[in-house]
Design a protein around this motif. Sequence first.
Motif, PDB file in Angstrom:
ATOM      1  N   LEU A  91       0.912  -1.183   0.102  1.00 58.01           N
ATOM      2  CA  LEU A  91      -0.009   0.118  -0.006  1.00 58.01           C
ATOM      3  C   LEU A  91       0.783   1.131  -0.165  1.00 58.01           C
ATOM      4  CD1 LEU A  91      -3.106   0.816   0.335  1.00 58.01           C
ATOM      5  CD2 LEU A  91      -2.636   1.164   2.528  1.00 58.01           C
ATOM      6  N   ASN A  92       0.733   2.189  -0.999  1.00 56.94           N
ATOM      7  CA  ASN A  92       1.472   3.232  -1.088  1.00 56.94           C
ATOM      8  C   ASN A  92       0.892   4.290  -0.301  1.00 56.94           C
ATOM      9  OD1 ASN A  92       3.321   5.109  -2.273  1.00 56.94           O
ATOM     10  ND2 ASN A  92       2.547   5.520  -3.989  1.00 56.94           N
ATOM     11  N   ALA A  93       1.026   4.197   0.849  1.00 61.44           N
ATOM     12  CA  ALA A  93       0.576   5.266   1.899  1.00 61.44           C
ATOM     13  C   ALA A  93       1.597   5.583   2.951  1.00 61.44           C
ATOM     14  CB  ALA A  93      -0.709   4.931   2.556  1.00 61.44           C
ATOM     15  N   GLU A  94       2.239   6.475   3.225  1.00 64.22           N
ATOM     16  CA  GLU A  94       3.511   6.756   4.219  1.00 64.22           C
ATOM     17  C   GLU A  94       2.744   6.848   5.600  1.00 64.22           C
ATOM     18  OE1 GLU A  94       6.252  10.617   5.689  1.00 64.22           O
ATOM     19  OE2 GLU A  94       5.010  10.872   3.911  1.00 64.22           O
ATOM     20  N   MET A  95       3.448   5.979   6.315  1.00 61.83           N
ATOM     21  CA  MET A  95       2.983   5.297   7.685  1.00 61.83           C
ATOM     22  C   MET A  95       3.217   6.707   8.642  1.00 61.83           C
ATOM     23  SD  MET A  95       1.930   2.389   7.238  1.00 61.83           S
ATOM     24  CE  MET A  95       1.595   1.536   8.702  1.00 61.83           C
ATOM     25  N   PRO A  96       2.415   6.773   9.840  1.00 64.74           N
ATOM     26  CA  PRO A  96       2.560   7.779  10.738  1.00 64.74           C
ATOM     27  C   PRO A  96       4.112   7.551  11.316  1.00 64.74           C
ATOM     28  CG  PRO A  96       0.599   7.018  10.816  1.00 64.74           C
ATOM     29  CD  PRO A  96       1.175   5.968   9.876  1.00 64.74           C
ATOM     30  N   GLY A  97       4.697   8.646  12.077  1.00 67.84           N
ATOM     31  CA  GLY A  97       5.867   8.496  12.667  1.00 67.84           C
ATOM     32  C   GLY A  97       5.534   8.021  14.147  1.00 67.84           C
ATOM     33  N   ASP A  98       6.981   7.501  14.633  1.00 68.16           N
ATOM     34  CA  ASP A  98       7.034   7.108  16.197  1.00 68.16           C
ATOM     35  C   ASP A  98       5.969   5.939  16.396  1.00 68.16           C
ATOM     36  OD1 ASP A  98       8.944   8.916  16.410  1.00 68.16           O
ATOM     37  OD2 ASP A  98       7.541  10.651  17.081  1.00 68.16           O
ATOM     38  N   LEU A  99       5.827   5.013  15.417  1.00 72.48           N
ATOM     39  CA  LEU A  99       5.072   3.630  15.636  1.00 72.48           C
ATOM     40  C   LEU A  99       5.640   2.859  16.569  1.00 72.48           C
ATOM     41  CD1 LEU A  99       3.234   3.503  12.259  1.00 72.48           C
ATOM     42  CD2 LEU A  99       2.101   4.175  14.413  1.00 72.48           C
ATOM     43  N   THR A 100       4.946   2.328  17.710  1.00 69.75           N
ATOM     44  CA  THR A 100       5.713   1.173  18.338  1.00 69.75           C
ATOM     45  C   THR A 100       4.841  -0.094  17.799  1.00 69.75           C
ATOM     46  OG1 THR A 100       4.002   1.615  20.200  1.00 69.75           O
ATOM     47  CG2 THR A 100       6.148   2.547  20.392  1.00 69.75           C
ATOM     48  N   PHE A 101       3.577  -0.282  17.534  1.00 72.39           N
ATOM     49  CA  PHE A 101       2.821  -1.375  16.959  1.00 72.39           C
ATOM     50  C   PHE A 101       1.675  -0.716  15.908  1.00 72.39           C
ATOM     51  CE2 PHE A 101       0.304  -0.440  20.755  1.00 72.39           C
ATOM     52  CZ  PHE A 101      -0.982  -0.643  20.009  1.00 72.39           C
ATOM     53  N   ASN A 109      11.696   3.634  21.435  1.00 73.77           N
ATOM     54  CA  ASN A 109      12.085   2.541  22.061  1.00 73.77           C
ATOM     55  C   ASN A 109      11.283   1.393  22.528  1.00 73.77           C
ATOM     56  OD1 ASN A 109      14.974   3.767  22.154  1.00 73.77           O
ATOM     57  ND2 ASN A 109      14.161   4.778  24.017  1.00 73.77           N
ATOM     58  N   GLY A 110      10.131   1.201  21.596  1.00 75.46           N
ATOM     59  CA  GLY A 110       9.359  -0.033  21.875  1.00 75.46           C
ATOM     60  C   GLY A 110       8.274   0.201  22.857  1.00 75.46           C
ATOM     61  N   ILE A 111       8.361   1.366  23.568  1.00 75.77           N
ATOM     62  CA  ILE A 111       7.348   1.795  24.552  1.00 75.77           C
ATOM     63  C   ILE A 111       6.341   2.604  24.198  1.00 75.77           C
ATOM     64  CG2 ILE A 111       7.156   2.370  27.178  1.00 75.77           C
ATOM     65  CD1 ILE A 111       8.540  -0.186  26.564  1.00 75.77           C
ATOM     66  N   SER A 112       5.026   2.423  24.192  1.00 79.71           N
ATOM     67  CA  SER A 112       4.055   3.305  23.739  1.00 79.71           C
ATOM     68  C   SER A 112       3.490   4.277  24.705  1.00 79.71           C
ATOM     69  CB  SER A 112       2.740   2.488  23.253  1.00 79.71           C
ATOM     70  OG  SER A 112       3.009   1.565  22.071  1.00 79.71           O
ATOM     71  N   ARG A 113       3.377   5.651  24.593  1.00 84.47           N
ATOM     72  CA  ARG A 113       2.960   6.659  25.614  1.00 84.47           C
ATOM     73  C   ARG A 113       1.504   6.867  25.129  1.00 84.47           C
ATOM     74  NH1 ARG A 113       6.309   5.325  29.255  1.00 84.47           N
ATOM     75  NH2 ARG A 113       8.397   5.562  28.632  1.00 84.47           N
ATOM     76  N   SER A 114       1.097   6.556  23.864  1.00 89.65           N
ATOM     77  CA  SER A 114      -0.125   6.749  23.454  1.00 89.65           C
ATOM     78  C   SER A 114      -0.583   6.184  22.487  1.00 89.65           C
ATOM     79  CB  SER A 114      -0.468   8.388  23.205  1.00 89.65           C
ATOM     80  OG  SER A 114       0.342   8.509  21.734  1.00 89.65           O
ATOM     81  N   HIS A 158       3.028  -3.895  27.707  1.00 84.96           N
ATOM     82  CA  HIS A 158       3.897  -3.598  26.395  1.00 84.96           C
ATOM     83  C   HIS A 158       4.329  -4.831  25.484  1.00 84.96           C
ATOM     84  CE1 HIS A 158       3.917   0.761  27.740  1.00 84.96           C
ATOM     85  NE2 HIS A 158       4.258   0.159  29.139  1.00 84.96           N
ATOM     86  N   ASN A 159       3.569  -6.019  25.750  1.00 84.56           N
ATOM     87  CA  ASN A 159       4.021  -6.976  24.902  1.00 84.56           C
ATOM     88  C   ASN A 159       2.835  -6.851  23.789  1.00 84.56           C
ATOM     89  OD1 ASN A 159       6.096  -8.114  26.335  1.00 84.56           O
ATOM     90  ND2 ASN A 159       4.476  -9.033  27.827  1.00 84.56           N
ATOM     91  N   TYR A 160       3.136  -5.997  22.630  1.00 87.21           N
ATOM     92  CA  TYR A 160       2.013  -5.818  21.675  1.00 87.21           C
ATOM     93  C   TYR A 160       1.825  -6.846  20.990  1.00 87.21           C
ATOM     94  CZ  TYR A 160       3.609  -1.066  23.552  1.00 87.21           C
ATOM     95  OH  TYR A 160       4.038  -0.125  24.384  1.00 87.21           O
TER      96      TYR A 160
END
Length: 397
Positions: free
Chosen positions: A265-275, A296-301, A333-335
């Motif tokens: 899919l040719n769509a730019e992904m959002p930044g700072d994704l953890t999962f 660093n693999g930890i989601s804040r939101s 945090h085990n996504y």
Amino acid sequence: MFQLRGHHATPSSFLKSHLKIKQQPMTMITNTLKSPTKSSTEMDPVIWSKLPPELLEHVLSFLPLKTFLNLRSTCKHFKSLVFSPSFISKHSTASPFSSFLLLSHPQCYSHFPLFDTILGSWRNLALSFSFLPPCAAQFNLLSSSNGLFCFSLPNSCSFLVCNLLAKSSRVIQFPFFPFSFELLTLVSTPDGYKIFMLCSKFSSNYAFVYDSKIHSWKQYDGFQPIPIDNFHQEGAPFNGSLCFATPEPFSVICFDLENGKWETLNAEMPGDLTFVRLVSNSEEGKLYLVGGIGRNGISRSMRLWELSNEGKWEEVERLPELMCRKFMSVCYHNYEHVYCFWHQGMICICCHTWPEILYFKVSRRTWHWIPKCPSVPDKWSCGFKWFSFVPELFTLA
């Protein structure tokens, strides 16, 4: 209420003999006025013999679902109505079906607690599996779509697709044996259904698709590497394809169910994704992305995006902070335990280790929790798998 006798009656003859009403027709009222001693409440059979079929269907649509299902053996016409989309549409208007979130757990074999999303409460209902063939003595629920369920039958090396409401089922043999599979997804189509899965064979990945129209499997090349690191997450149906999110670096790949080709899919992904998890509203042709934001693999939101007509991910909503803290503590945090699916205007976000559901009501743009089922013991800590269950009479297995 009326009672049926025999199995070969026609709709008109059945109604002539057995249907009584409280209100008398005008001809009977006239006769009653002329003959005060006559008190019969039976309707004139001539009226019912001339009743147009569409009016008969309209009358039957007001019957409770259980009562109507008991009428199927009376005549061929009544039985055919079970599979008539026009009749089901009328019945749904007159007496709406409920829609459910169904919970499966290894320690709750063959019993599936149901949460009624219309009433907003847990229901004490038992699904009947008595009509299934003998080979279905043991089964594992794998996927659901528009009233259909797909089970695996370990003892017979096959799958079972069934409609519990219409009591129809079909046993589908594995493409070969031994057969190991991942990412199985059942997809309802306008003229049947398809089953997609990936299989690792001879150190390569292959995609297999079962088509109910031709009752056979087709084999296609897989995508390298395996599209996702979460095997609890099914593919998201979108524009005739199944969409999957790849591990980092995150992207979305699509498998065309018709020609078996893979595309990115040719769509730019959002930044700072953890999962990343994908959900689709296939009826309206919308694709959503649920993702964690952090470092660093930890989601804040956690946020929700929708794929726009221009092919861009546009942010729809953010999970409130307190609810986000609870959800992140739930999955530790085990996504890889997180999976999502669409259900009747709701984007459901679940965790394999947690008995509650977090969902987003799209029309209201609000977040909610579905509470734990009262019948689930506290000691159950892993293995929770949720499914969308929208009963459909005319979806054939």
